[in-house]
Write a protein that holds these residues in place. Structure first.
Motif, PDB file in Angstrom:
ATOM      1  N   GLY A  73      36.009  -3.535   6.433  1.00 30.89           N
ATOM      2  CA  GLY A  73      35.105  -2.755   7.276  1.00 30.89           C
ATOM      3  C   GLY A  73      35.876  -1.564   7.816  1.00 30.89           C
ATOM      4  O   GLY A  73      37.071  -1.686   8.143  1.00 30.89           O
ATOM      5  N   ILE A  74      35.226  -0.414   7.886  1.00 33.03           N
ATOM      6  CA  ILE A  74      35.893   0.818   8.315  1.00 33.03           C
ATOM      7  C   ILE A  74      35.074   1.523   9.380  1.00 33.03           C
ATOM      8  O   ILE A  74      33.857   1.653   9.243  1.00 33.03           O
ATOM      9  N   ASP A  75      35.780   1.968  10.409  1.00 31.68           N
ATOM     10  CA  ASP A  75      35.177   2.900  11.376  1.00 31.68           C
ATOM     11  C   ASP A  75      36.290   3.824  11.843  1.00 31.68           C
ATOM     12  O   ASP A  75      36.960   3.548  12.828  1.00 31.68           O
ATOM     13  N   SER A  76      36.508   4.891  11.075  1.00 32.93           N
ATOM     14  CA  SER A  76      37.629   5.794  11.345  1.00 32.93           C
ATOM     15  C   SER A  76      37.148   7.083  12.004  1.00 32.93           C
ATOM     16  O   SER A  76      36.126   7.636  11.601  1.00 32.93           O
ATOM     17  N   PRO A  77      37.946   7.571  12.984  1.00 31.08           N
ATOM     18  CA  PRO A  77      37.623   8.899  13.514  1.00 31.08           C
ATOM     19  C   PRO A  77      37.853   9.942  12.422  1.00 31.08           C
ATOM     20  O   PRO A  77      38.764   9.793  11.611  1.00 31.08           O
ATOM     21  N   ILE A  78      37.019  10.964  12.398  1.00 32.55           N
ATOM     22  CA  ILE A  78      37.188  12.079  11.467  1.00 32.55           C
ATOM     23  C   ILE A  78      37.394  13.339  12.304  1.00 32.55           C
ATOM     24  O   ILE A  78      36.592  13.622  13.207  1.00 32.55           O
ATOM     25  N   THR A  79      38.500  14.040  11.999  1.00 27.01           N
ATOM     26  CA  THR A  79      38.854  15.207  12.806  1.00 27.01           C
ATOM     27  C   THR A  79      38.737  16.495  11.994  1.00 27.01           C
ATOM     28  O   THR A  79      38.723  16.480  10.765  1.00 27.01           O
ATOM     29  N   GLN A  80      38.677  17.585  12.721  1.00 28.18           N
ATOM     30  CA  GLN A  80      38.589  18.928  12.134  1.00 28.18           C
ATOM     31  C   GLN A  80      39.908  19.297  11.467  1.00 28.18           C
ATOM     32  O   GLN A  80      39.921  19.914  10.412  1.00 28.18           O
ATOM     33  N   GLY A  81      41.010  18.883  12.108  1.00 29.68           N
ATOM     34  CA  GLY A  81      42.339  19.226  11.594  1.00 29.68           C
ATOM     35  C   GLY A  81      43.128  17.985  11.218  1.00 29.68           C
ATOM     36  O   GLY A  81      42.677  16.852  11.404  1.00 29.68           O
ATOM     37  N   LEU A  82      44.315  18.208  10.687  1.00 24.05           N
ATOM     38  CA  LEU A  82      45.184  17.120  10.218  1.00 24.05           C
ATOM     39  C   LEU A  82      45.689  16.245  11.369  1.00 24.05           C
ATOM     40  O   LEU A  82      45.792  15.018  11.240  1.00 24.05           O
ATOM     41  N   GLU A  83      45.996  16.889  12.498  1.00 22.89           N
ATOM     42  CA  GLU A  83      46.570  16.168  13.631  1.00 22.89           C
ATOM     43  C   GLU A  83      45.572  15.180  14.224  1.00 22.89           C
ATOM     44  O   GLU A  83      44.390  15.509  14.363  1.00 22.89           O
ATOM     45  N   GLY A  84      46.083  14.009  14.594  1.00 27.09           N
ATOM     46  CA  GLY A  84      45.222  13.006  15.214  1.00 27.09           C
ATOM     47  C   GLY A  84      44.587  13.506  16.493  1.00 27.09           C
ATOM     48  O   GLY A  84      43.513  13.054  16.888  1.00 27.09           O
ATOM     49  N   SER A  85      45.265  14.470  17.145  1.00 26.96           N
ATOM     50  CA  SER A  85      44.780  14.990  18.426  1.00 26.96           C
ATOM     51  C   SER A  85      43.754  16.108  18.252  1.00 26.96           C
ATOM     52  O   SER A  85      43.180  16.565  19.233  1.00 26.96           O
ATOM     53  N   SER A  86      43.516  16.527  17.006  1.00 21.82           N
ATOM     54  CA  SER A  86      42.571  17.635  16.824  1.00 21.82           C
ATOM     55  C   SER A  86      41.141  17.140  17.045  1.00 21.82           C
ATOM     56  O   SER A  86      40.874  15.937  17.057  1.00 21.82           O
ATOM     57  N   GLU A  87      40.226  18.061  17.201  1.00 18.20           N
ATOM     58  CA  GLU A  87      38.865  17.727  17.626  1.00 18.20           C
ATOM     59  C   GLU A  87      38.195  16.725  16.688  1.00 18.20           C
ATOM     60  O   GLU A  87      38.178  16.892  15.474  1.00 18.20           O
ATOM     61  N   GLN A  88      37.636  15.669  17.277  1.00 10.20           N
ATOM     62  CA  GLN A  88      36.911  14.683  16.488  1.00 10.20           C
ATOM     63  C   GLN A  88      35.490  15.183  16.248  1.00 10.20           C
ATOM     64  O   GLN A  88      34.777  15.502  17.191  1.00 10.20           O
ATOM     65  N   ILE A  89      35.084  15.253  14.969  1.00  5.89           N
ATOM     66  CA  ILE A  89      33.766  15.812  14.655  1.00  5.89           C
ATOM     67  C   ILE A  89      32.811  14.774  14.061  1.00  5.89           C
ATOM     68  O   ILE A  89      31.619  15.015  13.957  1.00  5.89           O
ATOM     69  N   ALA A  90      33.372  13.631  13.643  1.00  4.67           N
ATOM     70  CA  ALA A  90      32.518  12.624  12.993  1.00  4.67           C
ATOM     71  C   ALA A  90      33.232  11.288  12.984  1.00  4.67           C
ATOM     72  O   ALA A  90      34.394  11.182  13.409  1.00  4.67           O
ATOM     73  N   ARG A  91      32.525  10.260  12.472  1.00  6.47           N
ATOM     74  CA  ARG A  91      33.173   8.989  12.187  1.00  6.47           C
ATOM     75  C   ARG A  91      32.822   8.599  10.755  1.00  6.47           C
ATOM     76  O   ARG A  91      31.737   8.918  10.267  1.00  6.47           O
ATOM     77  N   GLY A  92      33.782   7.930  10.129  1.00  2.00           N
ATOM     78  CA  GLY A  92      33.562   7.429   8.771  1.00  2.00           C
ATOM     79  C   GLY A  92      33.325   5.934   8.871  1.00  2.00           C
ATOM     80  O   GLY A  92      34.253   5.183   9.167  1.00  2.00           O
ATOM     81  N   GLN A  93      32.076   5.495   8.662  1.00  2.00           N
ATOM     82  CA  GLN A  93      31.730   4.087   8.881  1.00  2.00           C
ATOM     83  C   GLN A  93      31.173   3.454   7.615  1.00  2.00           C
ATOM     84  O   GLN A  93      30.250   4.012   7.008  1.00  2.00           O
TER      85      GLN A  93
END
Ligand code: NAG
Ligand code: NAG
Ligand code: NAG
Length: 180
Positions: A73-93
């Motif tokens: 099962g997956i629920d990953s944050p998806i960001t605009q940039g490579l860095e984990g701290s960059s803006e989260q724009i979606a989730r991959g579920q």
């Protein structure tokens, strides 16, 4: 004679109006758009913020990516940039299932659920065979909702960053999608 001719001409203009409305809505509906985007899946396989978890597998076998039949099962944050701290724009579920007997591929079925302003509440559906040892994996975009209704296209996945010790990977995903 005169009234019949009058009725006929009103009928004709009504038909012309209907035709115009029909053609207008056809041309509106036919406006196919193409959207390209690059987004980053922030995947964690262990620790307090784990995003990818084995749910089940073949009894007595290790439940790993390399083990046929394992379901994740997956629920990953998806960001605009490579860095984990960059803006989260979606989730991959969604889910991954190890689908190759030799453990070389998973079958992927995930929704990209957007939460940014641009595509808020719209989704893209990603599906296909994910060959784990291939640098660039290509999967199909089989559909979408909201701004991505009738979506069709493809998505490439490549590992952009990997820290085995931290069980942390960043996957770059380029999407090309046609939609209305
Ligand atoms: C999107 O990317 C594709 C290549 O994947 C390219 O052929 C196309 O011109 C791009 N479209 C836009 C609107 O940028
Ligand atoms: C887990 O997430 C929380 C909240 O975002 C954060 O404060 C913490 O540093 C994260 N822990 C790790 C190990 O990444
Ligand atoms: C994905 O897009 C980035 C630019 O945003 C590019 O550098 C990279 O090569 C692309 N990857 C693939 C597999 O096309």
């Amino acid at each position: 004679m005169a009234p019949t001719a009058m009725i006929k001409s009103t009928e004709l203009s009504f038909l012309l109006l209907l035709l115009a409305v029909f053609l207008f809505s056809q041309s509106e509906g036919a406006e196919l758009k193409e959207t390209n985007m690059t987004i980053y899946f922030q995947d964690r396989f262990a620790g307090p913020n784990t995003t990818t978890v084995p749910i089940t597998g073949i009894p007595g076998h290790l439940w790993t990516f390399g083990s046929f039949g394992t379901v994740f099962g997956i629920d990953s944050p998806i960001t605009q940039g490579l860095e984990g701290s960059s803006e989260q724009i979606a989730r991959g579920q969604g889910v991954h299932v190890t689908s190759a007997l030799d453990g070389s591929a998973t079958y992927v079925s995930i929704s990209i659920v957007f939460m940014n302003e641009e595509f808020s509440s719209s989704t893209l559906e990603i599906q296909g065979a994910n060959y784990l040892y291939v640098n660039v994996r290509e999967l199909a975009v089989v559909g979408g909702t909201g701004q991505f209704r009738y979506a069709r296209g493809f998505a490439t996945f490549e590992t952009a960053f990997l820290d085995m010790k931290a069980a942390y990977a960043v996957i770059r995903c380029n999407i090309t999608v046609e939609h209305y």
